[in-house]
Design a protein around this motif. Structure first.
Motif, PDB file in Angstrom:
ATOM      1  N   MET A   1       0.168   4.718   7.280  1.00  0.00           N
ATOM      2  CA  MET A   1       0.451   5.207   5.928  1.00  0.00           C
ATOM      3  C   MET A   1       1.073   4.110   5.088  1.00  0.00           C
ATOM      4  O   MET A   1       2.004   3.433   5.538  1.00  0.00           O
ATOM      5  CB  MET A   1       1.397   6.412   5.991  1.00  0.00           C
ATOM      6  N   ASN A   2       0.569   3.926   3.902  1.00  0.00           N
ATOM      7  CA  ASN A   2       1.159   2.963   2.965  1.00  0.00           C
ATOM      8  C   ASN A   2       2.331   3.614   2.239  1.00  0.00           C
ATOM      9  O   ASN A   2       2.262   4.784   1.850  1.00  0.00           O
ATOM     10  CB  ASN A   2       0.104   2.489   1.970  1.00  0.00           C
ATOM     11  N   ILE A   3       3.385   2.833   2.048  1.00  0.00           N
ATOM     12  CA  ILE A   3       4.642   3.361   1.530  1.00  0.00           C
ATOM     13  C   ILE A   3       4.998   2.699   0.196  1.00  0.00           C
ATOM     14  O   ILE A   3       4.872   1.483   0.053  1.00  0.00           O
ATOM     15  CB  ILE A   3       5.798   3.110   2.520  1.00  0.00           C
ATOM     16  N   SER A   4       5.447   3.510  -0.756  1.00  0.00           N
ATOM     17  CA  SER A   4       6.012   2.997  -2.004  1.00  0.00           C
ATOM     18  C   SER A   4       7.460   3.471  -2.099  1.00  0.00           C
ATOM     19  O   SER A   4       7.718   4.679  -2.069  1.00  0.00           O
ATOM     20  CB  SER A   4       5.226   3.495  -3.215  1.00  0.00           C
ATOM     21  N   ILE A   5       8.385   2.531  -2.175  1.00  0.00           N
ATOM     22  CA  ILE A   5       9.798   2.867  -2.362  1.00  0.00           C
ATOM     23  C   ILE A   5      10.102   2.767  -3.849  1.00  0.00           C
ATOM     24  O   ILE A   5       9.951   1.701  -4.456  1.00  0.00           O
ATOM     25  CB  ILE A   5      10.704   1.909  -1.573  1.00  0.00           C
ATOM     26  N   VAL A   6      10.500   3.882  -4.439  1.00  0.00           N
ATOM     27  CA  VAL A   6      10.770   3.936  -5.877  1.00  0.00           C
ATOM     28  C   VAL A   6      12.269   4.126  -6.088  1.00  0.00           C
ATOM     29  O   VAL A   6      12.860   5.084  -5.585  1.00  0.00           O
ATOM     30  CB  VAL A   6       9.989   5.086  -6.546  1.00  0.00           C
ATOM     31  N   ILE A   7      12.862   3.201  -6.847  1.00  0.00           N
ATOM     32  CA  ILE A   7      14.293   3.256  -7.146  1.00  0.00           C
ATOM     33  C   ILE A   7      14.476   3.353  -8.658  1.00  0.00           C
ATOM     34  O   ILE A   7      14.252   2.382  -9.383  1.00  0.00           O
ATOM     35  CB  ILE A   7      15.022   2.008  -6.626  1.00  0.00           C
ATOM     36  N   PRO A   8      14.870   4.526  -9.175  1.00  0.00           N
ATOM     37  CA  PRO A   8      15.158   4.637 -10.611  1.00  0.00           C
ATOM     38  C   PRO A   8      16.526   4.031 -10.912  1.00  0.00           C
ATOM     39  O   PRO A   8      17.469   4.179 -10.126  1.00  0.00           O
ATOM     40  CB  PRO A   8      15.153   6.150 -10.849  1.00  0.00           C
ATOM     41  N   LYS A  91       3.810   7.113 -10.820  1.00  0.00           N
ATOM     42  CA  LYS A  91       2.513   6.893 -11.461  1.00  0.00           C
ATOM     43  C   LYS A  91       1.995   5.483 -11.192  1.00  0.00           C
ATOM     44  O   LYS A  91       0.770   5.276 -11.043  1.00  0.00           O
ATOM     45  CB  LYS A  91       2.636   7.129 -12.970  1.00  0.00           C
ATOM     46  N   ASN A  92       2.884   4.528 -11.117  1.00  0.00           N
ATOM     47  CA  ASN A  92       2.484   3.132 -10.915  1.00  0.00           C
ATOM     48  C   ASN A  92       2.496   2.700  -9.444  1.00  0.00           C
ATOM     49  O   ASN A  92       2.337   1.530  -9.145  1.00  0.00           O
ATOM     50  CB  ASN A  92       3.408   2.213 -11.712  1.00  0.00           C
ATOM     51  N   SER A  93       2.681   3.657  -8.553  1.00  0.00           N
ATOM     52  CA  SER A  93       2.729   3.339  -7.129  1.00  0.00           C
ATOM     53  C   SER A  93       1.344   3.415  -6.509  1.00  0.00           C
ATOM     54  O   SER A  93       0.433   4.041  -7.045  1.00  0.00           O
ATOM     55  CB  SER A  93       3.667   4.307  -6.407  1.00  0.00           C
ATOM     56  N   THR A  94       1.198   2.785  -5.356  1.00  0.00           N
ATOM     57  CA  THR A  94      -0.082   2.782  -4.644  1.00  0.00           C
ATOM     58  C   THR A  94       0.012   3.414  -3.260  1.00  0.00           C
ATOM     59  O   THR A  94      -0.995   3.545  -2.572  1.00  0.00           O
ATOM     60  CB  THR A  94      -0.610   1.343  -4.483  1.00  0.00           C
ATOM     61  N   GLY A  95       1.211   3.775  -2.820  1.00  0.00           N
ATOM     62  CA  GLY A  95       1.401   4.283  -1.472  1.00  0.00           C
ATOM     63  C   GLY A  95       0.922   5.705  -1.271  1.00  0.00           C
ATOM     64  O   GLY A  95       0.794   6.478  -2.217  1.00  0.00           O
ATOM     65  N   ASP A  96       0.664   6.044  -0.003  1.00  0.00           N
ATOM     66  CA  ASP A  96       0.346   7.426   0.355  1.00  0.00           C
ATOM     67  C   ASP A  96       1.603   8.283   0.333  1.00  0.00           C
ATOM     68  O   ASP A  96       1.560   9.469   0.004  1.00  0.00           O
ATOM     69  CB  ASP A  96      -0.258   7.479   1.772  1.00  0.00           C
ATOM     70  N   ILE A  97       2.734   7.675   0.709  1.00  0.00           N
ATOM     71  CA  ILE A  97       4.019   8.360   0.750  1.00  0.00           C
ATOM     72  C   ILE A  97       4.983   7.654  -0.194  1.00  0.00           C
ATOM     73  O   ILE A  97       5.110   6.418  -0.172  1.00  0.00           O
ATOM     74  CB  ILE A  97       4.616   8.365   2.171  1.00  0.00           C
ATOM     75  N   ILE A  98       5.653   8.444  -1.019  1.00  0.00           N
ATOM     76  CA  ILE A  98       6.655   7.917  -1.947  1.00  0.00           C
ATOM     77  C   ILE A  98       8.037   8.167  -1.361  1.00  0.00           C
ATOM     78  O   ILE A  98       8.369   9.311  -1.024  1.00  0.00           O
ATOM     79  CB  ILE A  98       6.562   8.608  -3.319  1.00  0.00           C
ATOM     80  N   ILE A  99       8.834   7.120  -1.248  1.00  0.00           N
ATOM     81  CA  ILE A  99      10.223   7.293  -0.822  1.00  0.00           C
ATOM     82  C   ILE A  99      11.110   7.052  -2.033  1.00  0.00           C
ATOM     83  O   ILE A  99      11.112   5.957  -2.609  1.00  0.00           O
ATOM     84  CB  ILE A  99      10.579   6.333   0.324  1.00  0.00           C
ATOM     85  N   LEU A 100      11.821   8.087  -2.444  1.00  0.00           N
ATOM     86  CA  LEU A 100      12.724   7.987  -3.586  1.00  0.00           C
ATOM     87  C   LEU A 100      14.132   7.690  -3.097  1.00  0.00           C
ATOM     88  O   LEU A 100      14.664   8.395  -2.238  1.00  0.00           O
ATOM     89  CB  LEU A 100      12.729   9.293  -4.389  1.00  0.00           C
ATOM     90  N   GLY A 172      16.959  11.854  -4.609  1.00  0.00           N
ATOM     91  CA  GLY A 172      17.691  10.605  -4.423  1.00  0.00           C
ATOM     92  C   GLY A 172      17.556  10.017  -3.043  1.00  0.00           C
ATOM     93  O   GLY A 172      17.948   8.869  -2.805  1.00  0.00           O
ATOM     94  N   SER A 173      16.987  10.787  -2.096  1.00  0.00           N
ATOM     95  CA  SER A 173      16.841  10.282  -0.727  1.00  0.00           C
ATOM     96  C   SER A 173      15.837  11.138   0.030  1.00  0.00           C
ATOM     97  O   SER A 173      16.210  11.944   0.876  1.00  0.00           O
ATOM     98  CB  SER A 173      18.186  10.282   0.010  1.00  0.00           C
ATOM     99  N   GLY A 174      14.568  10.974  -0.304  1.00  0.00           N
ATOM    100  CA  GLY A 174      13.541  11.769   0.352  1.00  0.00           C
ATOM    101  C   GLY A 174      12.179  11.115   0.275  1.00  0.00           C
ATOM    102  O   GLY A 174      11.961  10.167  -0.491  1.00  0.00           O
ATOM    103  N   ALA A 175      11.254  11.628   1.082  1.00  0.00           N
ATOM    104  CA  ALA A 175       9.880  11.127   1.116  1.00  0.00           C
ATOM    105  C   ALA A 175       8.935  12.223   0.643  1.00  0.00           C
ATOM    106  O   ALA A 175       9.097  13.398   1.007  1.00  0.00           O
ATOM    107  CB  ALA A 175       9.511  10.691   2.533  1.00  0.00           C
ATOM    108  N   PHE A 176       7.922  11.842  -0.152  1.00  0.00           N
ATOM    109  CA  PHE A 176       7.020  12.802  -0.782  1.00  0.00           C
ATOM    110  C   PHE A 176       5.581  12.319  -0.657  1.00  0.00           C
ATOM    111  O   PHE A 176       5.300  11.138  -0.875  1.00  0.00           O
ATOM    112  CB  PHE A 176       7.377  12.974  -2.264  1.00  0.00           C
ATOM    113  N   ARG A 177       4.662  13.254  -0.331  1.00  0.00           N
ATOM    114  CA  ARG A 177       3.251  12.891  -0.253  1.00  0.00           C
ATOM    115  C   ARG A 177       2.699  12.791  -1.676  1.00  0.00           C
ATOM    116  O   ARG A 177       2.726  13.760  -2.444  1.00  0.00           O
ATOM    117  CB  ARG A 177       2.474  13.947   0.538  1.00  0.00           C
TER     118      ARG A 177
END
Length: 320
Positions: A1-8, A91-100, A172-177
């Motif tokens: 799985m490809n992962i995108s870590i997003v930090i606001p 929106k600008n991520s490419t991963g299968d799973i988003i980690i916020l 603030g600390s979770g993973a989302f499909r």
């Protein structure tokens, strides 16, 4: 799985400089796919973006390796709020799973694999972390949420940490499909600037038939007192927003007829209680929510086709 870590981010320069190297260290051994880092900035005025870009260039140069990253800037001068800022990142991520991860959150080494293991089940939308919450100098373990409809509102609390079922996963600390995130429309920006948006998304996912889970082996450290809300917003304003968003959540999501009737039947009680306690924030929040009713009605008409569960089914057995 490809992962995108997003930090606001909003004016979190020092937090980012301290935490980004730790985040990268926590995920450096992941070999199940690619990892990218996305920082979304909400018109910060503390030099956050310039400092982060310089930091990442130094890390890349030192390690002689390329770390895919994006720094998304908001040049409008107007804050998008938490939901808007996160949505831009996803929106600008490419991963299968988003980690916020909030800027005041640091994952521990080894947090990633237990978190991702749940996503082999296609019905899983989100998985939350064990949160080592630093509160008044003490560490409090959090991460699993419970709730029930009571006196016309969804009442939510922290739950025991011995179950994987949770009412919501923290933004603030979770993973989302991502595929399900896109289907559901992401965080609802009606809640901006903050609060209730992650509960809303998790609740909508469960009403649509997806699973929302808690993984106690995925541990993060969360220093709440250093976050943007505690730093830049006065307590009375926060309370107004919390009340407003509690009303909005109910009006956006509640569909069980009996629970809807109870919501309005309990109104006199809540108004009398607010008067008794001189709780002006309640009335400010109510008026602010009323002005958003047209948007609420439009949103309800768009989302009703997603629901496959009742409100009672979503909250059943989530009482401890």
């Amino acid at each position: 799985m490809n992962i995108s870590i997003v930090i606001p981010n909003f004016n979190g320069r020092d937090l980012l400089l301290n935490n980004i190297p730790k985040i990268l260290d926590a995920v450096k051994n992941y070999n199940g796919g690619s990892i990218e880092l996305i920082i979304t900035d909400d018109s910060s005025k503390d030099g956050s973006i310039e400092a982060v870009e310089s930091l990442l260039k130094r890390i890349i140069s030192k390690n002689n390796t390329r770390i895919p990253y994006k720094v998304l800037k908001n040049f409008t001068g107007t804050n998008r709020g938490f939901s808007g800022n996160v949505n831009i990142g996803v929106k600008n991520s490419t991963g299968d799973i988003i980690i916020l991860l909030n800027s005041d959150v640091v994952p521990k080494v080894g947090f990633l694999e237990p978190l991702l293991s749940h996503f082999t089940n296609d019905s899983v939308f989100a998985v939350g972390c064990m949160d080592e919450s630093i509160e008044d100098g003490k560490t409090v373990l959090r991460g699993r949420g419970i709730g029930k409809w009571e006196r016309g509102f969804l009442v939510h609390n922290a739950g025991k940490l011995d179950s994987e079922r949770t009412l919501w996963v923290s933004g603030g600390s979770g993973a989302f499909r991502k595929s399900i995130w896109d289907k559901l429309g992401g965080l609802n920006e009606i809640y901006n600037p903050f609060y209730w948006e992650d509960i809303d998304l998790s609740y909508r996912a469960q009403k649509a038939g997806y699973k929302v889970l808690f993984e106690k082996k995925s541990v993060v450290r969360h220093e709440h007192s250093k976050g943007a809300i505690k730093t830049f917003y006065k307590p009375f304003r926060v309370r107004k927003i919390v009340y407003r968003n509690q009303f909005l959540f109910t009006w956006l999501n509640l569909t069980d007829k009996m629970l809807l009737v109870k919501h309005f039947l309990w109104f006199p009680y809540h108004i009398a209680n607010a008067i008794k306690n001189r709780d002006l924030a309640f009335f400010y929040g109510l008026v602010m929510a009323i002005f958003k009713i047209p948007k609420v009605l439009v949103y309800r008409s768009k989302t009703k086709s997603f629901w496959v569960k009742t409100d009672e089914e979503v909250t059943s057995n989530l009482i401890n």
